[in-house]
Design an enzyme around this catalytic site. Structure first.
Site, short mmCIF file in Angstrom:
data_model
loop_
_atom_site.label_atom_id
_atom_site.label_comp_id
_atom_site.label_asym_id
_atom_site.label_seq_id
_atom_site.Cartn_x
_atom_site.Cartn_y
_atom_site.Cartn_z
N CYS A 25 45.99 33.83 35.23
CA CYS A 25 46.32 32.44 34.84
C CYS A 25 47.78 32.15 35.14
CB CYS A 25 46.01 32.24 33.36
SG CYS A 25 44.25 32.15 33.03
N ARG A 31 26.52 41.59 34.64
CA ARG A 31 27.11 40.86 33.51
C ARG A 31 26.00 40.24 32.65
NH1 ARG A 31 30.89 40.04 29.71
NH2 ARG A 31 31.54 37.90 29.43
N1 LIG Z 1 40.86 34.01 31.13
C1 LIG Z 1 41.73 33.13 30.65
O1 LIG Z 1 42.58 33.45 29.84
C2 LIG Z 1 41.68 31.69 31.04
C3 LIG Z 1 42.28 30.76 30.18
C4 LIG Z 1 42.25 29.42 30.54
C5 LIG Z 1 41.66 29.04 31.74
N2 LIG Z 1 41.11 29.98 32.57
C6 LIG Z 1 40.48 29.51 33.80
O2 LIG Z 1 39.08 29.49 33.59
C7 LIG Z 1 38.40 29.83 34.81
C8 LIG Z 1 37.50 31.03 34.58
O3 LIG Z 1 38.31 32.13 34.20
P1 LIG Z 1 37.70 33.44 33.55
O4 LIG Z 1 38.85 34.23 33.03
O5 LIG Z 1 36.59 33.12 32.62
O6 LIG Z 1 37.10 34.13 34.84
P2 LIG Z 1 36.15 35.41 34.90
O7 LIG Z 1 36.39 36.03 36.21
O8 LIG Z 1 36.33 36.21 33.64
O9 LIG Z 1 34.69 34.82 34.85
C9 LIG Z 1 34.13 34.03 35.83
C10 LIG Z 1 32.64 34.31 35.89
O10 LIG Z 1 32.10 33.40 36.83
C11 LIG Z 1 31.12 34.07 37.59
N3 LIG Z 1 30.92 33.35 38.82
C12 LIG Z 1 31.70 33.33 39.92
N4 LIG Z 1 31.18 32.49 40.84
C13 LIG Z 1 30.06 31.96 40.30
C14 LIG Z 1 29.10 31.02 40.75
N5 LIG Z 1 29.21 30.45 41.93
N6 LIG Z 1 28.08 30.72 39.93
C15 LIG Z 1 27.96 31.29 38.71
N7 LIG Z 1 28.86 32.20 38.23
C16 LIG Z 1 29.89 32.51 39.02
C17 LIG Z 1 31.66 35.47 37.75
O11 LIG Z 1 30.63 36.39 38.03
C18 LIG Z 1 32.32 35.71 36.38
O12 LIG Z 1 31.43 36.33 35.47
C19 LIG Z 1 39.51 30.05 35.83
O13 LIG Z 1 39.74 28.85 36.51
C20 LIG Z 1 40.71 30.40 35.00
O14 LIG Z 1 41.92 30.10 35.63
C21 LIG Z 1 41.07 31.29 32.22
#
Ligand SMILES: NC(=O)c1ccc[n+]([C@@H]2O[C@H](COP(=O)([O-])OP(=O)(O)OC[C@H]3O[C@@H](n4cnc5c(N)ncnc54)[C@H](O)[C@@H]3O)[C@@H](O)[C@H]2O)c1
Length: 426
Positions: free
Chosen positions: A262, A41
């Site tokens: 979500c 990524r």
């Molecule tokens: N995608 C959505 O529409 C959305 C909307 C609102 C809230 N959220 C919330 O936001 C949060 C993130 O969601 P997302 O969709 O961005 O997830 P995602 O899976 O797209 O991205 C998460 C990223 O975090 C990285 N990661 C995981 N563990 C890690 C660590 N220990 N250190 C550093 N990087 C790490 C992963 O490699 C990944 O690239 C979740 O709690 C989700 O519920 C998501």
């Protein structure tokens, strides 16, 4: 302790759908490091491409104060840390806080006196203060709210939505003290043009986010239940919703599959916490059960329609159009289309799935399913239009029906076309 926006140096932990757009916006104003443990990524982002398609190559190239890294040492100079790692559920629908725990442990190595750690990941009320911050305290040896401080600002972005983007959605903010709350609010106000809402506490902000998605889940669940009833009664659900929607306070939701990580996940965070404090949630879990069963319901409806048309179900050839959890978005996590596919295969049907948005390697890896990459005309007994990608809308119903044999059934799950265009709709 006083907090100022001068000399802000931000580290964003987790560069997914939420973290990257945030890193880009902060990187336009402040020195920002985007950190992720996923090397592929980070390499792609350094090369200037976002595979989630939330940020264009041009926009990425334009952000001057943003650097990407998978080397944790690059976080050492930050004084504001924002955590945007995933918060999934496990096989028992219980919160899996491991990514948050790991990210907090990592931050414990770097947090210094006066630093502020802000969580954005969706959690249950209490998770930040009860689970995350104690890990930082333990790893760093610093004392929370004396040496370092915290905030919580839940994300509301809607992947694939190019209109309601990060800066155009009002954002909830909060802090571990009134001063930190104000600072966190000022920080986000400096990038969010739609404004901010400073909540009274971290727990209030956590709870607000989780109920936003839980309410949406339940609203869709009741419409799905209506659809099941109306299908039995032979009434078109959309017509009923259009009629009822003329009342000022009728909420305009549509039936559908609730996937993604979500809406279909967050209610379980709330029900987990509710059960922990001795309350057995009923309505929330009933909604979850209905929405979780919709893939199986769609498959069963298709089977009944095929039988009624005297099309042999055994070894019938089915085309499923769309695999991602929603239209015009490449995200395949928790897609409910897999439930339709699995159920149809259980009836011994041969199922082809086509989706130009989904990454075939990811689909193969996560679901053990090979997507087809071209479509054959005059070939299928049944077609399930499962996702409302623009591509399918543009194709039009006649072009889609051409993939069917002379006698076939078209199921329009998402009501992409008019009620008379397909043979069944949800
Ligand atoms: N995608 C959505 O529409 C959305 C909307 C609102 C809230 N959220 C919330 O936001 C949060 C993130 O969601 P997302 O969709 O961005 O997830 P995602 O899976 O797209 O991205 C998460 C990223 O975090 C990285 N990661 C995981 N563990 C890690 C660590 N220990 N250190 C550093 N990087 C790490 C992963 O490699 C990944 O690239 C979740 O709690 C989700 O519920 C998501």
């Amino acid at each position: 302790m006083s907090f100022t926006l001068n000399n802000v140096n931000i580290g964003i932990i987790g560069l997914g759908y939420v973290g990257l757009p945030l890193a880009v916006e902060f990187g336009k104003k402040y020195q920002t490091i985007g950190f992720d443990i996923n090397k592929e990524r980070v390499t792609a982002l350094v090369d200037g491409h976002d595979s989630t398609l939330e940020v264009s190559d041009e926009e990425l190239a334009d952000v001057k104060q943003l650097n990407f890294s998978c080397n944790k040492q690059d976080l050492a100079n930050c004084n504001i840390y924002i955590v945007t790692v995933p918060t999934p559920i496990d096989d028992n629908n219980s919160p899996d806080l491991n990514p948050l725990r790991k990210a907090s442990g990592l931050l414990g190595e770097f947090v210094k006196k006066g630093d502020v750690v802000i969580y954005e990941s969706t959690v249950y009320p209490g998770a930040t203060e009860e689970v995350c911050l104690p890990i930082i305290e333990k790893t760093s040896g610093l004392v929370f709210n004396k040496d370092f401080f915290a905030g919580y600002s839940p994300e509301r972005i809607n992947p694939g939505d190019k209109v309601n983007t990060l800066t155009k959605i009002m954002k909830i903010t909060s802090g571990s003290t009134p001063e930190v709350g104000q600072f966190v609010n000022d920080l986000y106000s400096s990038i969010i043009t739609a404004g901010t809402h400073l909540a009274g506490s971290i727990k209030v902000a956590e709870a607000a986010k989780v109920i936003e998605n839980t309410q949406r889940d339940l609203n869709i669940a009741i419409i799905n239940e209506f659809a099941k009833i109306f299908n039995k009664l032979g009434i078109d659900t959309e017509e009923v919703l259009d009629a009822a929607g003329t009342k000022w306070n009728f909420l305009k939701f549509k039936p559908g599959l609730v996937g993604g990580h979500c809406i279909s996940v967050d209610p379980y965070y709330l029900t987990h916490k509710a059960q922990e404090v001795g309350y057995r949630p009923e309505v929330i879990l009933a909604g979850r059960r209905i929405n979780d069963g919709m893939g199986e319901y769609v498959a069963t409806q298709l089977v009944k329609k095929l039988s009624s048309q005297k099309i042999h179900v055994d070894e019938a050839k089915i085309l499923v159009l769309g695999f991602t959890f929603k239209g015009d978005c490449p995200d395949v996590r928790n897609t409910k289309i897999i439930d339709i596919v699995d159920e149809l295969k259980d009836f011994n049907m041969s199922v082809d799935v086509y989706d130009g948005w989904a990454n075939p390697v990811e689909v193969e890896h996560e679901y053990n399913l090979s997507l087809i990459n071209s479509l054959t005309e005059d070939h299928y007994d049944g077609i399930v239009l499962a996702v409302d990608h623009s591509e399918f809308k543009k194709m039009g119903v006649d072009a889609i029906r051409k993939f069917g044999k002379q006698k076939h059934v078209l199921y329009d799950v998402k009501h992409v076309f008019g009620s008379k265009d397909s043979d069944i709709r949800l």
